[in-house]
Design a protein around this motif. Structure first.
Motif, PDB file in Angstrom:
ATOM      1  N   VAL A   1       0.841  -1.202   0.000  1.00  0.00           N
ATOM      2  CA  VAL A   1       0.000   0.000   0.000  1.00  0.00           C
ATOM      3  C   VAL A   1       0.876   1.251   0.000  1.00  0.00           C
ATOM      4  CG1 VAL A   1      -1.843   1.242   1.184  1.00  0.00           C
ATOM      5  CG2 VAL A   1      -1.848  -1.258   1.179  1.00  0.00           C
ATOM      6  N   ALA A   2       1.956   1.232   0.770  1.00  0.00           N
ATOM      7  CA  ALA A   2       2.872   2.381   0.788  1.00  0.00           C
ATOM      8  C   ALA A   2       3.503   2.595  -0.580  1.00  0.00           C
ATOM      9  CB  ALA A   2       3.952   2.165   1.847  1.00  0.00           C
ATOM     10  N   GLU A   3       3.931   1.513  -1.196  1.00  0.00           N
ATOM     11  CA  GLU A   3       4.565   1.597  -2.517  1.00  0.00           C
ATOM     12  C   GLU A   3       3.605   2.155  -3.556  1.00  0.00           C
ATOM     13  OE1 GLU A   3       7.417  -1.407  -4.971  1.00  0.00           O
ATOM     14  OE2 GLU A   3       5.401  -2.167  -4.534  1.00  0.00           O
ATOM     15  N   ALA A   4       2.313   1.792  -3.444  1.00  0.00           N
ATOM     16  CA  ALA A   4       1.311   2.267  -4.400  1.00  0.00           C
ATOM     17  C   ALA A   4       0.845   3.687  -4.113  1.00  0.00           C
ATOM     18  CB  ALA A   4       0.115   1.316  -4.393  1.00  0.00           C
ATOM     19  N   GLY A   5       1.176   4.195  -2.921  1.00  0.00           N
ATOM     20  CA  GLY A   5       0.778   5.563  -2.583  1.00  0.00           C
ATOM     21  C   GLY A   5      -0.689   5.708  -2.231  1.00  0.00           C
TER      22      GLY A   5
END
Length: 643
Positions: A417-421
Motif C-alpha cells: 500500500v505504501a509503494e502504491a501511494g
C-alpha cells in the motif's frame, strides 16, 4: 414471500487548532432555546428522477464508482435547489471553525455555504428565509468508522429505529410504525445494532409480544453479527417451511446457533434489486434522521480465499450479517447515485482479509486480491456523494512476529500500500496494560515512511483505544490520525484495577493529533452517534457505570472530533466538517441544545432538520410548521414516489 431471485447486480464504491478561549458568539442577542423531541424523517425531493433499469454489470473484478452524466448532473442540481438562495436565521449556529465561532445566520446557495453571521444577512435576498427559532445548529456529523453498507442491504422492510428504543415497548412501537408500509407476505425486520443490553429488560421481545403488535406480517429480529434471532408466528411458519437449509425454530420463536444465519440467508436470496434499492434509501433516511451526513464505510468481512472470481463470494447459508459479496454489495447504492437519488455521502475503504494461504506459494504470490486492487483501481476516486478513500480497516489480518507467515503477509500488505501511494488504515485497540500491537503498527509505518514517504497520505489508526502519548506523538509526526471507538459504552464494564476501559479520549485530545470518534455500527453497536458523544463526555456505560475514569473530554471537543476531526480523518476537511463560506452545506438543526442539556438528555438528541449539499433531506416539520413533500415520513422509500 416472493420467489427467490439471483443476487447478481452491478459492482462497486484541517484539523484546525482549537482556540483556547472556547466558543465565541459573534451574534449576541436574545436567542431562545427550545427542546423539541419530534420523530419523523424525509428524503430530498427527487421527482425528476427516473427509475430505469441499472446499467449492465461490468466484468469480474471491475472497480467502478459512479460518474456524472447528464441525468446525474441534472438530478443533483434539482435536488440542491438549482442554485436557490436559502437564508437560515435566528439560530445558535456552532460553526466549529478554528475560533469556535457561534453565529445566528448562515446563507446557502447551489449546495454551498456562501456566508455566515452578519454577512449572511447582508448578502443576497431573503425570499427563502427559514427562521430556526433559536435552535442549535451544528455541522453534519461524519461517521469515521462504520459498516453502513450492511444497513443499506438489509432484507425485508427494515426498522433501523429499533436501536433508539429504550425498552421492549419501544422496539414494538418501532415495528408498529413501519407496519403500514409492508405489503402482505413481506417481512418486517430489525437487525444488528448491538445487543438487547440497550433495552431496559435486557432481552428481545417475545413471540407473543410481537404477535400482539404485528399479527399480520412476518417479523424477523436478529442480533449482532450472528444472531440469535426471534420471530413471530407468521415468521415461524415461513422458516419452518423452507429447506436447503432447513431452519430450526423453537416454540418460543427463538432461532439460535447456525439456524439464525440460515434464516437470514433465506431472506437474502429472496431480495430483488428493487428491494435492495429500497433498503439503501431506508439506510440513508435513518442516517439523515440521526444527523450523520457522511458515512465512512469500512466494508464487510470478505471470504479470505485466494480467488478473484466474484461468483465465489455469493451469499452462503453460514455467512451471518457481517458478510456479503464484497464485489457486489455497493451495487444498489451506486445505481441510485448514478440517477442522482443518493443523498447521504458514502466514503469507502476496501477491506482485505487474505492472510497467509499456503496453497498460493511464496510471499510474492500471497495477497492476490490486494495486489490486483492496487494495480487496477484509483484511490480518492468518485464524486461528492460516493467516493473511494483507500485500504482499510486493514490490508491484511494483523499478525505478530510470533506468527512468522502471518506476520510476513501483514508486513507485505503494509509495504504494498505504501509503494502504491494509497491511504491505509489498521484497526488496533490495544489494552490498558498492553500497547505492543499498536507499537508494531507505529514502528512499521515509520520504516515505510523512511522508504516510501507516507506523511502526505494521512494513514489512520482505527480504534487506537490505548495508544500512549509517545505513540500518538510518533503517529502525528507521520502525518497520521486516529479514530477512537465510541461504542465501548455498550459492552464495557469497570476494570478491577481501576484503569480506564478506553479509549483514551483526553490523552488523545491533549496530544494534538488529528482524531475522530466513531460508533462502529451497525452490528456490534448502533449507528446513532449521540451514544458515542455521550460516552466520550461522561465515560458512562449503558448501565450508568463509570468505565473510563479520567478520559472524558468536553462536549465541544467531542463534537469537534465528530465533525472537524472526522473530516480530517476522511480527507474532506477542505470542504466539510465546519460551517464556513465555501464549504458544502451539510448541517443539522437539533431538537435540543447539545451544549446545555443534561447528560441523560444528550443521548436522546434528534435532528429536526438535516441539510446535505444544501438540500433538506430530513425534516420533522417543526421548524417551518410544514413539510414540503408528500413522501415525507420515516419510511416510504419504495421508489414509487419518484418513478
Amino acid at each position: 414471500m416472493r420467489a427467490a431471485v439471483t443476487v447478481d447486480t452491478e459492482w462497486e464504491h484541517s484539523m484546525g487548532k482549537k482556540s483556547s478561549q472556547g466558543p465565541r458568539n459573534e451574534d449576541q442577542g436574545g436567542i431562545s432555546r427550545r427542546g423539541l423531541l419530534i420523530g419523523s424523517g424525509t428524503a430530498a425531493a427527487a421527482a425528476v428522477l427516473s427509475g430505469g433499469p441499472a446499467a449492465a454489470a461490468p466484468g469480474a473484478g471491475a472497480i467502478i464508482v459512479a460518474g456524472a452524466g447528464p441525468a446525474y448532473t441534472n438530478a443533483r442540481a434539482a435536488r440542491a435547489g438549482g442554485g436557490q438562495d436559502v437564508l437560515l436565521v435566528n439560530g445558535r449556529i456552532h460553526t466549529m471553525d478554528d475560533a469556535g465561532t457561534v453565529v445566528e445566520a448562515v446563507r446557502i446557495a447551489s449546495g454551498r455555504i456562501t456566508a455566515v453571521g452578519k454577512e449572511a444577512q447582508r448578502s443576497g435576498n431573503s425570499s427563502n428565509r427559514i427562521d430556526l427559532g433559536g435552535r442549535t445548529v451544528i455541522p453534519g456529523l461524519i461517521e469515521s468508522h462504520t459498516h453502513f453498507v450492511s444497513l443499506a442491504n438489509r432484507p425485508g422492510y427494515h426498522v433501523a429505529e429499533w436501536e433508539l428504543a429504550k425498552d421492549v415497548a419501544g422496539v414494538l412501537a418501532a415495528l408498529v410504525a413501519r407496519r403500514p408500509e409492508v405489503p402482505e407476505g413481506e417481512f418486517l425486520t430489525a437487525m444488528g445494532a448491538g445487543t438487547p443490553r440497550i433495552f431496559a429488560e435486557g432481552r428481545m421481545p417475545t413471540l407473543a409480544e410481537i404477535d400482539a403488535a404485528v399479527p399480520d406480517r412476518p417479523v424477523f429480529l436478529y442480533q449482532n453479527f450472528n444472531g440469535p434471532a426471534r420471530v413471530n408466528t407468521l415468521g415461524k411458519q415461513f422458516f419452518q417451511s423452507v429447506t436447503d437449509p432447513s431452519v430450526a425454530v423453537a416454540d418460543d420463536g427463538s432461532i439460535t446457533g447456525d439456524a439464525a444465519n440460515f434464516a437470514l440467508y433465506h431472506l437474502r436470496i429472496r431480495q430483488s434489486e428493487q428491494d435492495k434499492r429500497r433498503s439503501a434509501l431506508d439506510a440513508m433516511a435513518f442516517s439523515a434522521k440521526i444527523g450523520i451526513t457522511l458515512n465512512y464505510d469500512q466494508v464487510l468481512f470478505a471470504t479470505p480465499n485466494g480467488t478473484l472470481d466474484p461468483s465465489a463470494y455469493e451469499t452462503q447459508p453460514n455467512d451471518g450479517l457481517r458478510k456479503l459479496n464484497h464485489y457486489r454489495m455497493y451495487d444498489p447504492y451506486l445505481s441510485l447515485n448514478r440517477e442522482g437519488a443518493a443523498y447521504v455521502r458514502l466514503w469507502i475503504n476496501y477491506l482485505h482479509q487474505q492472510g497467509y494461504i499456503a496453497a498460493l506459494g511464496g510471499l510474492d504470490k500471497q495477497l492476490p486480491e490486494l495486489r490486483e486492487r492496487l494495480k487496477n483501481a484509483f484511490p480518492e476516486f468518485g464524486d461528492d456523494m460516493v467516493h473511494v478513500r483507500g485500504i482499510g480497516e486493514w490490508a491484511a489480518p494483523f499478525a505478530a512476529p510470533s506468527n512468522p507467515n502471518g506476520y510476513a503477509v501483514w508486513l507485505e500488505a503494509q509495504r504494498l500500500v505504501a509503494e502504491a501511494g494509497w491511504h491505509n488504515e489498521n484497526a488496533i485497540p490495544g489494552t490498558a496494560t498492553d500497547q505492543s500491537q499498536i507499537e508494531q503498527v507505529v514502528s512499521t509505518w515509520e520504516s515505510l515512511d523512511a522508504e516510501y514517504g507516507i506523511q502526505h497520505l494521512r494513514w489512520g489508526l482505527q480504534h487506537a483505544d490505548h495508544a500512549t502519548s509517545e505513540q500518538l506523538a510518533r503517529l502525528k509526526a507521520l502525518g497520521s490520525g486516529v479514530s477512537l471507538s465510541g461504542f465501548r459504552w455498550l459492552s464495557g464494564t469497570p476494570r478491577a484495577d481501576g484503569l480506564p476501559f478506553g479509549p483514551a479520549f483526553k490523552r488523545t485530545q491533549d496530544s494534538g493529533i488529528p482524531f475522530a470518534i466513531h460508533e462502529d455500527g451497525v452490528h456490534i453497536a448502533p449507528h446513532n452517534p449521540w451514544f458515542a458523544l455521550h460516552y466520550a463526555t461522561t465515560g458512562l456505560n449503558v448501565l450508568g457505570q463509570q468505565i473510563n475514569p479520567g478520559q472524558q473530554i468536553t462536549r465541544h471537543e467531542a463534537l469537534r472530533a465528530y465533525t472537524r476531526g472526522a473530516a480530517w480523518f476522511t480527507g474532506v476537511d477542505d470542504r466539510l466538517g465546519s460551517i464556513e463560506a465555501g464549504k458544502h452545506a451539510d448541517l443539522v438543526v437539533l431538537d435540543k441544545d447539545y451544549f446545555t442539556v443534561s447528560e441523560a438528555e444528550m443521548r436522546d438528541i434528534r435532528p429536526v432538520m438535516t441539510f446535505i449539499d444544501g438540500s433538506i433531506v430530513h425534516d420533522t416539520g417543526v421548524v417551518r410548521g410544514r413539510r414540503d413533500w408528500q413522501h415525507d415520513s420515516d419510511h416510504v422509500f419504495d421508489e414509487t414516489w419518484w418513478q
